[in-house]
Design a protein around this motif. Sequence first.
Motif, PDB file in Angstrom:
ATOM      1  N   VAL A   1       1.135  -1.058   0.005  1.00 57.84           N
ATOM      2  CA  VAL A   1       0.104   0.026  -0.018  1.00 57.84           C
ATOM      3  C   VAL A   1       0.783   1.201   0.074  1.00 57.84           C
ATOM      4  CG1 VAL A   1      -1.606   1.389   1.435  1.00 57.84           C
ATOM      5  CG2 VAL A   1      -2.103  -1.115   0.894  1.00 57.84           C
ATOM      6  N   GLN A   2       1.887   1.256   0.759  1.00 53.64           N
ATOM      7  CA  GLN A   2       2.827   2.359   0.711  1.00 53.64           C
ATOM      8  C   GLN A   2       3.689   2.499  -0.405  1.00 53.64           C
ATOM      9  OE1 GLN A   2       2.992   4.733   3.311  1.00 53.64           O
ATOM     10  NE2 GLN A   2       1.146   3.887   3.938  1.00 53.64           N
ATOM     11  N   TYR A   3       4.075   1.396  -1.127  1.00 57.07           N
ATOM     12  CA  TYR A   3       4.765   1.451  -2.417  1.00 57.07           C
ATOM     13  C   TYR A   3       3.802   2.170  -3.473  1.00 57.07           C
ATOM     14  CZ  TYR A   3       6.953  -0.851  -6.549  1.00 57.07           C
ATOM     15  OH  TYR A   3       7.361  -0.963  -7.542  1.00 57.07           O
ATOM     16  N   ARG A   4       2.586   1.511  -3.512  1.00 52.80           N
ATOM     17  CA  ARG A   4       1.623   2.135  -4.324  1.00 52.80           C
ATOM     18  C   ARG A   4       1.410   3.560  -4.419  1.00 52.80           C
ATOM     19  NH1 ARG A   4      -2.659  -2.284  -6.066  1.00 52.80           N
ATOM     20  NH2 ARG A   4      -1.499  -4.092  -6.310  1.00 52.80           N
ATOM     21  N   LYS A   5       1.147   4.022  -3.298  1.00 53.96           N
ATOM     22  CA  LYS A   5       1.287   5.472  -2.773  1.00 53.96           C
ATOM     23  C   LYS A   5       2.463   6.197  -3.022  1.00 53.96           C
ATOM     24  CE  LYS A   5       0.270   8.615   1.319  1.00 53.96           C
ATOM     25  NZ  LYS A   5       1.583   9.441   0.954  1.00 53.96           N
ATOM     26  N   TRP A   6       3.585   5.940  -3.061  1.00 54.17           N
ATOM     27  CA  TRP A   6       4.805   6.653  -3.319  1.00 54.17           C
ATOM     28  C   TRP A   6       4.948   6.644  -4.955  1.00 54.17           C
ATOM     29  CZ3 TRP A   6      10.216   5.541  -0.982  1.00 54.17           C
ATOM     30  CH2 TRP A   6      11.031   6.703  -1.105  1.00 54.17           C
ATOM     31  N   MET A   7       4.562   5.385  -5.421  1.00 56.11           N
ATOM     32  CA  MET A   7       4.730   5.255  -6.986  1.00 56.11           C
ATOM     33  C   MET A   7       3.671   6.328  -7.567  1.00 56.11           C
ATOM     34  SD  MET A   7       6.972   3.029  -8.022  1.00 56.11           S
ATOM     35  CE  MET A   7       6.604   1.690  -9.271  1.00 56.11           C
ATOM     36  N   ARG A   8       2.403   6.596  -7.035  1.00 51.23           N
ATOM     37  CA  ARG A   8       1.545   7.486  -7.691  1.00 51.23           C
ATOM     38  C   ARG A   8       2.098   8.810  -7.353  1.00 51.23           C
ATOM     39  NH1 ARG A   8      -2.544   4.350  -4.791  1.00 51.23           N
ATOM     40  NH2 ARG A   8      -2.355   5.884  -3.199  1.00 51.23           N
ATOM     41  N   GLU A   9       2.728   9.071  -6.306  1.00 49.00           N
ATOM     42  CA  GLU A   9       3.276  10.485  -6.170  1.00 49.00           C
ATOM     43  C   GLU A   9       4.453  10.639  -6.898  1.00 49.00           C
ATOM     44  OE1 GLU A   9       4.532  10.527  -2.036  1.00 49.00           O
ATOM     45  OE2 GLU A   9       2.402  10.198  -1.171  1.00 49.00           O
ATOM     46  N   LEU A  10       5.235   9.908  -7.314  1.00 49.29           N
ATOM     47  CA  LEU A  10       6.305  10.045  -8.358  1.00 49.29           C
ATOM     48  C   LEU A  10       5.784  10.414  -9.552  1.00 49.29           C
ATOM     49  CD1 LEU A  10       8.832   7.562  -6.907  1.00 49.29           C
ATOM     50  CD2 LEU A  10       8.956  10.014  -6.856  1.00 49.29           C
ATOM     51  N   SER A  11       4.698   9.458  -9.931  1.00 46.86           N
ATOM     52  CA  SER A  11       4.194   9.682 -11.355  1.00 46.86           C
ATOM     53  C   SER A  11       3.511  11.291 -11.445  1.00 46.86           C
ATOM     54  CB  SER A  11       3.039   8.648 -11.759  1.00 46.86           C
ATOM     55  OG  SER A  11       2.573   8.792 -12.623  1.00 46.86           O
TER      56      SER A  11
ATOM     57  N   ALA B   1       4.313  13.851  -9.485  1.00 45.79           N
ATOM     58  CA  ALA B   1       5.185  14.916  -9.614  1.00 45.79           C
ATOM     59  C   ALA B   1       6.076  14.941 -10.778  1.00 45.79           C
ATOM     60  CB  ALA B   1       6.198  14.478  -8.335  1.00 45.79           C
ATOM     61  N   ALA B   2       6.337  14.002 -11.499  1.00 44.66           N
ATOM     62  CA  ALA B   2       7.007  14.182 -12.804  1.00 44.66           C
ATOM     63  C   ALA B   2       6.462  15.087 -13.761  1.00 44.66           C
ATOM     64  CB  ALA B   2       7.309  12.540 -13.283  1.00 44.66           C
ATOM     65  N   ARG B   3       5.122  14.960 -13.695  1.00 45.77           N
ATOM     66  CA  ARG B   3       4.516  16.083 -14.704  1.00 45.77           C
ATOM     67  C   ARG B   3       4.511  17.249 -14.413  1.00 45.77           C
ATOM     68  NH1 ARG B   3       0.448  11.807 -14.362  1.00 45.77           N
ATOM     69  NH2 ARG B   3      -0.878  12.929 -12.800  1.00 45.77           N
ATOM     70  N   ASP B   4       4.887  17.579 -12.967  1.00 48.13           N
ATOM     71  CA  ASP B   4       5.157  19.221 -12.493  1.00 48.13           C
ATOM     72  C   ASP B   4       6.421  19.520 -12.631  1.00 48.13           C
ATOM     73  OD1 ASP B   4       2.319  19.199 -11.996  1.00 48.13           O
ATOM     74  OD2 ASP B   4       2.756  18.381  -9.839  1.00 48.13           O
ATOM     75  N   GLY B   5       7.325  18.654 -13.077  1.00 45.10           N
ATOM     76  CA  GLY B   5       8.868  19.039 -13.239  1.00 45.10           C
ATOM     77  C   GLY B   5       9.992  18.449 -12.455  1.00 45.10           C
ATOM     78  N   ALA B   6      11.072  18.927 -12.706  1.00 46.99           N
ATOM     79  CA  ALA B   6      12.192  18.223 -11.881  1.00 46.99           C
ATOM     80  C   ALA B   6      12.183  18.712 -10.167  1.00 46.99           C
ATOM     81  CB  ALA B   6      13.513  18.841 -12.443  1.00 46.99           C
ATOM     82  N   GLU B   7      11.820  19.691  -9.913  1.00 47.12           N
ATOM     83  CA  GLU B   7      11.888  20.066  -8.469  1.00 47.12           C
ATOM     84  C   GLU B   7      10.873  19.389  -7.531  1.00 47.12           C
ATOM     85  OE1 GLU B   7      14.235  21.801  -6.881  1.00 47.12           O
ATOM     86  OE2 GLU B   7      15.240  21.848  -8.741  1.00 47.12           O
ATOM     87  N   ALA B   8       9.499  19.074  -8.315  1.00 50.27           N
ATOM     88  CA  ALA B   8       8.564  18.370  -7.777  1.00 50.27           C
ATOM     89  C   ALA B   8       8.646  17.077  -7.749  1.00 50.27           C
ATOM     90  CB  ALA B   8       7.348  18.671  -8.376  1.00 50.27           C
ATOM     91  N   PHE B   9       9.525  16.621  -8.622  1.00 51.29           N
ATOM     92  CA  PHE B   9       9.895  15.130  -8.757  1.00 51.29           C
ATOM     93  C   PHE B   9      10.870  14.626  -7.574  1.00 51.29           C
ATOM     94  CE2 PHE B   9      12.440  11.535 -10.271  1.00 51.29           C
ATOM     95  CZ  PHE B   9      11.504  10.600 -10.373  1.00 51.29           C
ATOM     96  N   LYS B  10      11.872  15.828  -7.645  1.00 51.85           N
ATOM     97  CA  LYS B  10      13.085  15.500  -6.497  1.00 51.85           C
ATOM     98  C   LYS B  10      12.528  15.654  -5.130  1.00 51.85           C
ATOM     99  CE  LYS B  10      17.328  17.651  -5.052  1.00 51.85           C
ATOM    100  NZ  LYS B  10      18.429  18.909  -5.325  1.00 51.85           N
ATOM    101  N   ALA B  11      11.587  16.475  -4.979  1.00 45.95           N
ATOM    102  CA  ALA B  11      11.050  16.491  -3.534  1.00 45.95           C
ATOM    103  C   ALA B  11      10.155  15.239  -3.073  1.00 45.95           C
ATOM    104  CB  ALA B  11       9.960  17.757  -3.448  1.00 45.95           C
ATOM    105  N   ALA B  12       9.341  14.669  -4.167  1.00 48.45           N
ATOM    106  CA  ALA B  12       8.718  13.679  -3.921  1.00 48.45           C
ATOM    107  C   ALA B  12       9.414  12.262  -3.859  1.00 48.45           C
ATOM    108  CB  ALA B  12       7.600  13.310  -5.188  1.00 48.45           C
ATOM    109  N   LEU B  13      10.673  12.377  -4.284  1.00 48.46           N
ATOM    110  CA  LEU B  13      11.616  11.223  -4.208  1.00 48.46           C
ATOM    111  C   LEU B  13      12.248  11.163  -2.988  1.00 48.46           C
ATOM    112  CD1 LEU B  13      12.863   8.552  -5.475  1.00 48.46           C
ATOM    113  CD2 LEU B  13      14.283  10.028  -6.607  1.00 48.46           C
TER     114      LEU B  13
END
Length: 356
Positions: free
Chosen positions: A315-325, A327-339
């Motif tokens: 469940v936590q893995y799926r949540k993080w994967m959704r967040e990364l997906s 965030a990537a659409r919002d650009g580098a800074e959003a993706f870096k923060a999510a990761l």
Amino acid sequence: MEHLPLIKDNQYLRHFWHPVCTVAELERAKPSSFGPLAVTLLREQLVVARLDGKYVAMRDRCAHRSAKLSCGQVVGSELQCPYHGWKYDAAGACTKIPACPDSPIPNKARVERFDCEEKYGLLWVRLDSSFNCTEIPYFSAADDPKMRIVVQEPYWWNASAERRWENFTDFSHFAFIHPGTLFDPNNAEPPIVPMDRVNGQFRFVYETPPGMDVPDQAPIGTFTYHCSMPFAINLAVEKYSTNSLHVLFNVSCPIDETRTKNFLIFAREQGSDSDHLHIAFNDVVFAEDKPVIESQWPAQMMADEVPVITDKVSVQYRKWMRELSEAARDGAEAFKAALHEPVIESERQYSDLRTV
């Protein structure tokens, strides 16, 4: 009934490093030991080779008439197309057109090159380096002189990389898929463990039940996980039976949405036992898992699947994967923060904790 994928856009995976082959595979591909070798990552057909002392990954398509460069050969420090002999350097630029040696080489005569590095005896490729905030996953035994390290042959499953990751970290399946091999069928109720996000990894610890009747090769003990997103799992086991350290590093290459090429590196404190005893045991365990994981349909994680409390890891893995997906659409800074933004549930302290 329509089944909706949990994650609709997997383009974010292009920002991560993924293994595509072992160094041994590349060396076996051609007598020169330099390749080339055809590989596939996220539906992209690539060619890997060793040119001028460097490992390189390019699109497996000559700029001239689209022949596969992986069918060619390494000549000196260049990769030669099998069709008309065009040569490409390590940067992907054409350096020679034999049919018209005195004409200028067109500027468009080049093939796309991707980030490629060797680590742990594997070749890793990153298709999109524009965000430049991802690292090759962590393998805890890599630089430990007391550990014997073995790179097993890759294994292919008709399953998504996400399904393979969830299978490897699923505590509840041990008693049913691996009874007597890896686990005691009477231990079907696993604990709910705190999970921390640290430096792009999930970190958690599972104390497996002691005293189970399993083979000596079974790595049963204190399980310490470092799971580098999205598909790498470093499982360090303090074995009850020998009071020694055993490490399993499993990582999947997403060939496409339904197929994976999987890599296993295992390490153990030096002993007199044969590597093949451990290789054979790992093969048995994976053979028990494979038909069940390949039976999951659709192959992608689905939004309508019903979780229970003991599915916390997935469940936590799926949540993080959704967040990364997202965030990537919002650009580098959003993706870096999510990761990289830490999320700590446990009371463990981390000396390597980085903040964004």
